[in-house]
Scaffold this active site. Structure first.
Site, short mmCIF file in Angstrom:
data_model
loop_
_atom_site.label_atom_id
_atom_site.label_comp_id
_atom_site.label_asym_id
_atom_site.label_seq_id
_atom_site.Cartn_x
_atom_site.Cartn_y
_atom_site.Cartn_z
N HIS A 424 0.86 -1.18 0.00
CA HIS A 424 0.00 0.00 0.00
C HIS A 424 0.90 1.23 0.00
O HIS A 424 1.58 1.51 0.99
CB HIS A 424 -0.91 0.01 1.24
CG HIS A 424 -1.94 -1.07 1.22
ND1 HIS A 424 -2.45 -1.64 2.38
CD2 HIS A 424 -2.56 -1.70 0.19
CE1 HIS A 424 -3.34 -2.57 2.05
NE2 HIS A 424 -3.41 -2.62 0.73
N GLU A 427 1.27 3.98 2.85
CA GLU A 427 1.64 3.55 4.20
C GLU A 427 3.16 3.55 4.32
O GLU A 427 3.81 2.50 4.38
CB GLU A 427 1.02 2.19 4.50
CG GLU A 427 -0.50 2.25 4.49
CD GLU A 427 -1.16 0.87 4.58
OE1 GLU A 427 -0.43 -0.14 4.68
OE2 GLU A 427 -2.40 0.81 4.54
N HIS A 520 2.87 -2.73 7.13
CA HIS A 520 1.80 -1.82 6.72
C HIS A 520 1.71 -0.64 7.68
O HIS A 520 2.45 -0.56 8.66
CB HIS A 520 0.45 -2.56 6.72
CG HIS A 520 0.27 -3.49 5.56
ND1 HIS A 520 -0.68 -3.30 4.59
CD2 HIS A 520 0.92 -4.62 5.21
CE1 HIS A 520 -0.62 -4.27 3.70
NE2 HIS A 520 0.34 -5.09 4.06
N GLU A 592 1.02 -4.00 11.42
CA GLU A 592 0.37 -2.70 11.29
C GLU A 592 1.02 -1.71 12.25
O GLU A 592 1.00 -1.91 13.47
CB GLU A 592 -1.12 -2.81 11.60
CG GLU A 592 -1.90 -3.74 10.68
CD GLU A 592 -2.27 -3.07 9.36
OE1 GLU A 592 -1.90 -1.89 9.19
OE2 GLU A 592 -2.91 -3.72 8.53
#
EC number: 3.4.17.-
Length: 824
Positions: A424, A427, A520, A592
């Site tokens: 992504h 990010e 991420h 994350e």
């Protein structure tokens, strides 16, 4: 040889030996024919006079001009008494040297000496990555041809604030500005011809759109004009439009991910012509997420060029009156949300940047890899490769990091660890964690050396370079979220993901992959945490949770184990962690890292800095050593702690339901998926499916794959299978000789033991353990008997060989008789 080239050579160049003989005989007066009678002579004359390859360097003319090379010249002086074999060898050498000298066939891989002699030497192999050579500049990023790109190079320094940057504390009286738009305001910046949904990527080039770069910012009317000048047409930049609605107030519209109408979250733009004493207000009007960390104290990032140049200060958190709210302008489309904040710039006439998070561009990555490639120590155990080229033609890098092994056995015994980031593009957290990991694993630390001794690290630092370059938040140039397409069959449309999956598939065939982790960023939850996959194998029950628990103990002020989730949802089947888990990697995770900060320990209520994120990369390495420690004390303790935590969670769930449960015996049999909540709190985006132009291609590929499977026949691999096939054909031949059912009845009376054991019979066909293969065998032999019913009989009952010759007739009436007799 290519036909066109061969034809061209025939038309322009004669046989070198034939041409030599003409000149030789003509020189001594033996050849009286006209030159034009020889094939292609005139053409050759023209080529010879206009091609410097035929002339010796430094010759002054005369008959030497007619001699193609030195070896040909020497042949004139050799005695004519040489054997025919020697002559043929000389002719071959002459012919080869002549062909090598041709511009059509001359290879750049060969080196010639000063006289262009034959016997050329091979050139040294070029570096695998010429862009990572100090001899050449870095390869510039490739942009879609629709994108305008300014020529300035944007660079930011790394800097860690000396004091913690605390969350903004809402006061409750933050202003909610009314969105007025360009009807009441003045557009001071607007991108033209931005690709949106309905269009799709066609081609790319360095520098993007051809032609003169338009001046999008307004023209200042004089030194007193305090209008801000906006710009975002640089790497990773994102700003679509800026509208001035008051003297120091601006409404901003972000550009959606290219070729979509979604994913407005990442912003990164430049402002110039600032005023020091004024309070500016900026409002982003088209954000899509109903929840955001801006509601709980997250601040935007500010970078001052003057601060960087004079005080060595980089990105810092700034902003007041921060408010995240729903846009009241309802046009019947999807709802938008606004982010507003006020700020005072530190200097007059400064150049400043705003960003959603610390930018890390494709050029930043290339500069880092260049330093690794040019480091004489690091380059010995870190090998750079091209995994593939992206849709736009940018390089997707693959790093293989491991210490050289002493023996092949030692190399084969190493387990693998696969790490990736930036699938992504918005990010950028993932890139900073990855940089911290690389800084440590490439260092001379004893722990780093130990990790390189026992593991092979496969590292993909930027999976979606195209999205990073153009400033997308979530998608590639295919207009889709790559982390929903790890099962794709469209290699040309999703090359980064296709090649990653297949690289890991090949790696699994070579060695065990101990851990897979994709880095991420998260925009709605603070701290750092992992998403994993529950293992249904009771032998490894809860083992996938040990690594996250260990990581929470090593980074207690940044990592939250209670925020981790291990439920595999159907909508996440195409993600990297789920696909790799289904391929056989038990410890498969998505890490994350928040865009905000920490709510834990000593860092409570403070923003994450670049150094905080880089330290997480170190903690991954530290936890990996704990996880693989030969002394399994830590592992065992974590497993016991996990069981106790799960027991408490089950009690809590049943208590919420108003039920009591005895967990003394059967609690470990409860499905973990039923207990655990979904990862709906993640920044997940539902898959939109493929664009129309890609969906059609995917359907065609799927149909071709099915047709190929139907046409493909299963080959007989063993001698046993070949014998079975032969026996069946033999039985079919015998069946044709059997015509009368009465013979069958009489045979049954004479041989009452037909249904007894006949295991010693070598003629009885053997049944395959796979029922599908049995069905295929019956079809191939033309049999109509339901052999599954036969197989259901007692194991001790089987057919006599003579009986076997009678049980596969094609006549259905006869088959009914056989079936009735068999059932008696």
């Amino acid at each position: 040889m290519f036909p066109a080239l061969e034809t061209h050579l025939k038309q322009t160049i004669p046989d070198p030996y034939e041409d030599f003989m003409y000149r030789h005989l003509q020189y001594y007066g033996y050849f009286k024919a006209q030159r034009g009678s020889l094939p292609n002579s005139a053409t050759h004359q023209h080529v010879r006079k206009n091609n410097p390859q035929y002339l010796l360097h430094g010759s002054l003319g005369g008959k030497d001009d007619l001699i193609p090379d030195t070896l040909q010249k020497e042949k004139l002086l050799w005695p004519t008494s040489l054997s025919s074999a020697v002559h043929r060898q000389i002719e071959a050498i002459n012919r080869d040297s002549h062909m090598l000298s041709l511009p059509h066939l001359r290879s750049r891989q060969l080196l010639y000496d000063e006289l262009d002699e034959v016997n050329p030497r091979l050139r040294e192999p070029q570096e695998l990555f010429s862009i990572l050579s100090t001899k050449r500049p870095l390869l510039a990023p490739r942009w879609p041809i629709e994108c305008e790109v300014i020529k300035e190079n944007i660079h930011h320094i790394e800097w860690a604030p000396p004091q913690p940057e605390y969350f903004y504390q809402p006061k409750g009286n933050e202003k909610v500005p009314e969105i007025v738009g360009e009807k009441k305001g003045t557009v001071v910046y607007q991108l033209d011809s931005v690709p949106t949904e309905g269009s799709y990527f066609t081609s790319s080039r360095v520098g993007g759109k051809q032609g003169i770069i338009k001046e999008l910012a307004v023209t200042l009317q004089g030194p007193e004009d305090n209008t801000l000048l906006f710009e975002s047409r640089f790497e990773s930049g994102n700003l679509q439009k800026a509208v001035r609605v008051d003297t120091y107030e601006y409404e901003l519209t972000l550009r959606t991910d290219l070729y979509t109408n979604k994913h407005t979250q990442w912003f990164y733009f430049r402002v110039q012509n600032t005023r020091k004493d004024a309070t500016y207000r900026f409002t982003i009007v088209n954000l899509l997420k109903p929840k955001s960390l801006y509601t709980v104290g997250m601040k935007p990032l500010l970078y001052s060029q003057m601060d960087a140049n004079t005080r060595n200060i980089g990105w810092r958190r700034e902003g007041n009156e921060i408010k995240y709210y729903k846009n009241n302008t309802d046009d019947g489309q999807q709802p938008f949300y606004c982010l507003t904040w006020t700020i005072q710039f530190p200097y007059d006439q400064d150049t400043c940047f705003f960003a959603h998070f610390y930018p890390y561009t494709y050029t930043d990555l290339q500069c880092y890899l260049l330093s690794v490639a040019n480091n004489p120590i690091q380059s010995q155990f870190c090998k750079l490769q091209t995994l593939c080229r992206s849709l736009a033609g940018n390089t997707v890098y693959l790093l293989t990091i491991t210490n050289p092994s002493q023996t092949p056995q030692e190399a084969a015994a190493k387990k693998a660890v696969v790490l990736s980031a930036r699938v992504h593009p918005g990010e950028s957290n993932g890139s900073w964690v990855m940089k911290g990991f690389l800084d440590f694993i490439l260092s001379n630390s004893p722990d780093a050396q130990l990790l390189r001794d026992i593991f092979v690290f496969k590292v993909l630092p930027m999976l979606n370079p195209d999205g990073v370059i153009v400033g997308n938040y979530r998608c590639s140039l295919a207009g889709r979220d790559l982390n929903r397409h790890y099962k794709t069959i469209l290699k040309e449309s999703f090359p980064c993901i296709w090649y990653t999956r297949n690289m890991i598939k090949r790696l699994l065939e070579e060695r065990e992959v101990l851990l897979y982790c994709d880095f991420h960023g998260h925009s709605r939850k603070n701290n750092t945490f992992l998403y994993g996959c529950n293992n249904n194998n009771r032998k490894y029950w809860l083992h996938e949770r040990v690594f996250p628990l260990m990581l929470s103990k090593n980074a207690p002020d940044k990592f939250s184990f209670h925020s981790c989730n291990f439920k595999v949802q159907k909508c996440k089947e195409g993600t990297g962690r789920v696909v790799m888990w289904r391929m056989g990697i038990l410890n498969s995770y998505t890490m994350e890292s928040t865009f905000g900060g920490s709510t834990l320990g000593s860092k409570r209520d403070t923003h994450f800095t670049i150094e905080d994120l880089k330290s997480l990369g170190y903690h991954v390495c530290d936890t990996l050593l704990d996880f693989c420690d030969p002394d399994q004390t830590k592992f065992t303790q974590c497993l016991a702690e996990l069981k106790e935590l799960l027991r408490q969670e089950i009690h809590k769930k049943f208590h919420e339901l108003g039920q009591d449960v005895d967990l003394e015996e059967s609690w470990s049999d409860i499905s973990l998926s039923d207990i655990e909540s979904s990862t709906s709190g993640s920044d997940s985006s539902l898959s939109d499916g493929l664009p129309v132009h890609l969906a059609n291609i995917a359907d065609e590929l799927t149909q071709k794959k099915k047709m190929f499977k139907k046409k493909k026949k299963k080959s007989l691999q063993t001698r046993k299978q070949r014998n079975e096939q032969y026996q069946k054909k033999n039985l079919m031949w015998k069946l044709k000789l059997t015509e009368d059912t009465s013979e069958f009845a009489s045979t049954l009376q004479k041989h009452p033991a037909f249904f007894k054991n006949s295991e010693n019979s070598s003629f009885l066909p053997m049944r395959n353990e796979n029922p599908r293969l049995n069905e295929q065998e019956n079809i191939k032999t033309g049999g109509d008997i339901d052999t599954t019913n036969l197989n259901r009989r007692d194991k001790d009952t089987s057919l006599d060989p003579s009986m076997a010759t009678l049980i596969l007739p094609k006549n259905k009436g006869r088959m009914q008789v056989l079936h009735l007799i068999y059932c008696i």
